[in-house]
Design an enzyme around this catalytic site. Structure first.
Site, PDB file in Angstrom:
ATOM      1  N   CYS A 112       0.897  -1.164   0.000  1.00 16.75           N
ATOM      2  CA  CYS A 112       0.000   0.000   0.000  1.00 16.75           C
ATOM      3  C   CYS A 112       0.925   1.201   0.000  1.00 16.75           C
ATOM      4  CB  CYS A 112      -0.924   0.007   1.211  1.00 16.75           C
ATOM      5  SG  CYS A 112      -2.027   1.443   1.224  1.00 16.75           S
ATOM      6  N   CYS A 115      -0.390   4.423   2.397  1.00 20.37           N
ATOM      7  CA  CYS A 115      -0.715   4.264   3.823  1.00 20.37           C
ATOM      8  C   CYS A 115      -0.338   2.842   4.225  1.00 20.37           C
ATOM      9  CB  CYS A 115      -2.175   4.601   4.105  1.00 20.37           C
ATOM     10  SG  CYS A 115      -3.335   3.896   2.935  1.00 20.37           S
ATOM     11  N   SER A 116      -1.296   2.059   4.742  1.00 20.60           N
ATOM     12  CA  SER A 116      -0.957   0.693   5.143  1.00 20.60           C
ATOM     13  C   SER A 116      -2.168  -0.224   5.038  1.00 20.60           C
ATOM     14  CB  SER A 116      -0.392   0.669   6.568  1.00 20.60           C
ATOM     15  OG  SER A 116      -1.319   1.242   7.480  1.00 20.60           O
ATOM     16  N   CYS A 117      -2.951  -0.073   3.967  1.00 21.70           N
ATOM     17  CA  CYS A 117      -4.114  -0.932   3.757  1.00 21.70           C
ATOM     18  C   CYS A 117      -3.647  -2.385   3.681  1.00 21.70           C
ATOM     19  CB  CYS A 117      -4.836  -0.534   2.476  1.00 21.70           C
ATOM     20  SG  CYS A 117      -5.535   1.136   2.544  1.00 21.70           S
TER      21      CYS A 117
END
Length: 204
Positions: A112, A115-117
């Site tokens: 991602c 962000c950090s999906c």
């Protein structure tokens, strides 16, 4: 290289919320530890459980079933969300799933970039390196170099595909089934599958 993380389409309203929640949790954790209400070792064990047991174990069961059942395999690749949910693995950050399959000619890796999906229901909590700026920026620009740092080196005959998870859809890699596992049960196959294999930074 698939790279469908469109800045205009990606909803990043969740980023400040996640950061704020993280700060609040950390403050509460420190306060409860300071007052002697919580054992830090117990908290570490809980985090480790979610990182290494719950999520990745679920994903491993999905992979093992796909290896054993051709109909489920096809369904998983066609509609990852429905196939995964049919096994009871649902919840936050697993609402919309797509599964991509490794082969002798294609190796997939997920990231991602903004962000950090991450698909928590099947992979657990994201590792720190997955959320780090270095991995998020480099794996798109130089995937072969990054994978080599994870111990994976591919010839030019293998295509590397990078899939960018978003707030709308999260990816999971279906690794190749290892050779000489024809007699393995589902449980035995599941023990071969790791979290990193389902991210694409390992073969299994």
């Amino acid at each position: 290289m698939p790279h469908d993380h469109d800045d205009a389409d990606h909803d990043h309203d969740h980023d400040p919320l996640e950061q704020g929640a993280s700060l609040r949790v950390r403050a509460l954790e420190e306060l409860m530890i300071a007052k002697g209400l919580v054992d830090p070792a117990a908290l570490d064990r809980i985090v480790e459980y979610y990182e290494r047991e719950t999520g990745p174990r679920n994903g491993a069961k999905v992979v093992a079933r796909a290896w054993l059942e051709p109909d489920f395999h096809d369904w998983l690749l066609r509609d990852g969300t429905a196939a995964i949910h049919s096994m009871g693995f649902t919840g936050y950050q697993g609402e919309h799933m797509r599964v991509v399959e490794n082969s002798a000619r294609v190796h997939n890796v997920i990231v991602c970039t903004l962000c950090s999906c991450y698909p928590w229901p099947v992979l657990g909590l994201p590792p720190a390196w997955y959320k780090g700026a270095a991995y998020r920026s480099r794996v798109v620009r130089e995937p072969r170099a990054v994978l080599k740092e994870f111990g994976l080196e591919f010839g030019t005959d293998v295509e590397i595909k990078v899939w960018d998870s978003t707030a709308e859809i999260r990816y999971m890699v279906l690794p190749q089934r290892p050779a000489n596992t024809e007699t393995f049960t589902s449980d035995q196959l599941a023990t071969l599958v790791t979290r990193d294999g389902m991210i694409g930074t390992a073969l299994l």
